[in-house]
Design a protein around this motif. Structure first.
Motif, PDB file in Angstrom:
ATOM      1  N   PRO A  64      11.231  -2.186   6.903  1.00 47.80           N
ATOM      2  CA  PRO A  64      11.956  -3.331   7.807  1.00 47.80           C
ATOM      3  C   PRO A  64      12.186  -3.060   9.154  1.00 47.80           C
ATOM      4  CG  PRO A  64      12.997  -3.242   5.470  1.00 47.80           C
ATOM      5  CD  PRO A  64      12.017  -2.039   5.596  1.00 47.80           C
ATOM      6  N   GLU A  65      11.941  -3.889  10.114  1.00 50.35           N
ATOM      7  CA  GLU A  65      12.134  -3.753  11.593  1.00 50.35           C
ATOM      8  C   GLU A  65      11.191  -2.589  11.974  1.00 50.35           C
ATOM      9  OE1 GLU A  65      16.239  -3.202  12.471  1.00 50.35           O
ATOM     10  OE2 GLU A  65      16.827  -4.911  11.176  1.00 50.35           O
ATOM     11  N   SER A  66      10.363  -2.214  11.263  1.00 49.17           N
ATOM     12  CA  SER A  66       9.420  -1.089  11.768  1.00 49.17           C
ATOM     13  C   SER A  66       8.247  -1.802  12.912  1.00 49.17           C
ATOM     14  CB  SER A  66       8.704  -0.358  10.736  1.00 49.17           C
ATOM     15  OG  SER A  66       8.037  -1.142   9.946  1.00 49.17           O
ATOM     16  N   PRO A  67       7.648  -1.143  13.421  1.00 49.53           N
ATOM     17  CA  PRO A  67       6.530  -1.851  14.322  1.00 49.53           C
ATOM     18  C   PRO A  67       5.621  -2.630  13.424  1.00 49.53           C
ATOM     19  CG  PRO A  67       6.996   0.274  15.351  1.00 49.53           C
ATOM     20  CD  PRO A  67       7.685   0.356  13.923  1.00 49.53           C
ATOM     21  N   PRO A  68       5.140  -2.131  12.517  1.00 49.64           N
ATOM     22  CA  PRO A  68       4.058  -2.923  11.790  1.00 49.64           C
ATOM     23  C   PRO A  68       4.619  -4.308  11.091  1.00 49.64           C
ATOM     24  CG  PRO A  68       3.861  -0.607  11.080  1.00 49.64           C
ATOM     25  CD  PRO A  68       5.094  -0.748  11.896  1.00 49.64           C
ATOM     26  N   SER A  69       5.849  -3.922  10.491  1.00 51.23           N
ATOM     27  CA  SER A  69       6.493  -5.268   9.926  1.00 51.23           C
ATOM     28  C   SER A  69       6.815  -6.298  11.200  1.00 51.23           C
ATOM     29  CB  SER A  69       7.840  -4.859   9.470  1.00 51.23           C
ATOM     30  OG  SER A  69       8.458  -6.027   8.988  1.00 51.23           O
ATOM     31  N   THR A  70       7.332  -5.840  12.400  1.00 51.49           N
ATOM     32  CA  THR A  70       7.755  -6.695  13.487  1.00 51.49           C
ATOM     33  C   THR A  70       6.211  -7.305  13.702  1.00 51.49           C
ATOM     34  OG1 THR A  70       9.351  -5.428  13.895  1.00 51.49           O
ATOM     35  CG2 THR A  70       8.525  -7.172  15.595  1.00 51.49           C
ATOM     36  N   ALA A  71       5.232  -6.646  13.846  1.00 54.06           N
ATOM     37  CA  ALA A  71       3.913  -7.102  14.538  1.00 54.06           C
ATOM     38  C   ALA A  71       3.209  -8.294  13.436  1.00 54.06           C
ATOM     39  CB  ALA A  71       2.735  -6.004  14.443  1.00 54.06           C
TER      40      ALA A  71
END
Length: 222
Positions: free
Chosen positions: A64-71
Motif C-alpha cells: 500500500p502507498e508504494s509507487p506501483p500501487s499509487t500508479a
C-alpha cells in the motif's frame, strides 16, 4: 479488489457497442460458428491482458502507498475521469438532437451487410477489437492487487472473466440450442439497443466512471 472487478465486469458485459456487434455476428450466415470465434478471440485477449499484468507483478500485490500501487489507482482515476467526460459528451450530443433515423438505418444496414460477409477468422479478430478498452484497462489496473498465493484469487479472476463475458456467452449458448427462438429474441434485442444505444452508453459510462473515480480517490487518500 473483488467489488471493483464485479462492477467493471458488469459494465463490460452490458456495454452496448460490444453487445450490438455480437448480435450482428450471430445474425450473420453461419452465426453460431462466427459467434464462437468472436467469443474465443474476446476471451483470449481478456486472458492475455490479465496474464501480462500478473507476470509484471509476479502474482504479488504491491505494498500500500508504494509507487506501483499509487500508479494503479491513478490509472483507474484517469480512466474514470475519461468515462465521465465521454458520458457527458454523448449526453450533450444527444440533447442537441438525435441522428436522423434514415441515416441510422442506412449505417446499420451497411454494417450488417459487411458483418454478414466476414469470415470466421475475421469474427475472431473482431472480439478483441470491439472490447471496451477503457473498462478492460481499468480491470487490468485493479488486477495489480491480486495475490496469487491465495487460491481464492484464481476464483476471483475466473469469475471476473466469466462475468465480463456473460452476456456474450448467454447469447452464444441460446443461439446454439434454440436457434429459431434466439433469432426472434436477438432481433428484438438488437432493435431495442439501436433505439436506446445513446442512453445506454451514457448510463454505463457515467456510472462506471463515477464508481472508478470515487474508488480511486478513496484508495489514493486512505
Amino acid at each position: 479488489m473483488v467489488l471493483d472487478l464485479v462492477v467493471i465486469a458488469l459494465a463490460i458485459a452490458v456495454f452496448p457497442l460490444s453487445v450490438t456487434a455480437f448480435v450482428l455476428v450471430l445474425s450473420a450466415r453461419g452465426g453460431v460458428w462466427k459467434g464462437l470465434a468472436f467469443l474465443l478471440g474476446w476471451l483470449a485477449c481478456f486472458v492475455a491482458v490479465l496474464a501480462v499484468v500478473l507476470l509484471g507483478t509476479g502474482g504479488k500485490p504491491p505494498a500500500p502507498e508504494s509507487p506501483p500501487s499509487t500508479a494503479a489507482s491513478a490509472v483507474k482515476l484517469a480512466i474514470g475521469a475519461g468515462l465521465l467526460g465521454y458520458g457527458w459528451y454523448r449526453h450533450r450530443a444527444r440533447r442537441r438532437g438525435p441522428e436522423p433515423r434514415a441515416r441510422r438505418r442506412s449505417s446499420s444496414g451497411g454494417v450488417m451487410a459487411r458483418i454478414d460477409r466476414i469470415s470466421v477468422w475475421a469474427a475472431a479478430g473482431l472480439g478483441p477489437l470491439l472490447q471496451p478498452w477503457g473498462l478492460v484497462a481499468a480491470g487490468a489496473a485493479t488486477v495489480v492487487s491480486a495475490d496469487l498465493s491465495h487460491p481464492s484469487s484464481y476464483l476471483v479472476l475466473f469469475g471476473y472473466c466469466l462475468l465480463a463475458s456473460s452476456s456474450l456467452l448467454a447469447m452464444e449458448v441460446y443461439t446454439t440450442f434454440a436457434p429459431d427462438s434466439a433469432r426472434v429474441r436477438l432481433g428484438a434485442l438488437r432493435s431495442w439497443i439501436e433505439s436506446h444505444q445513446e442512453q445506454a452508453l451514457v448510463s454505463v459510462a457515467l456510472l462506471a466512471g463515477l464508481f472508478l473515480v470515487s474508488r480511486s480517490i478513496q484508495q489514493l487518500t486512505s
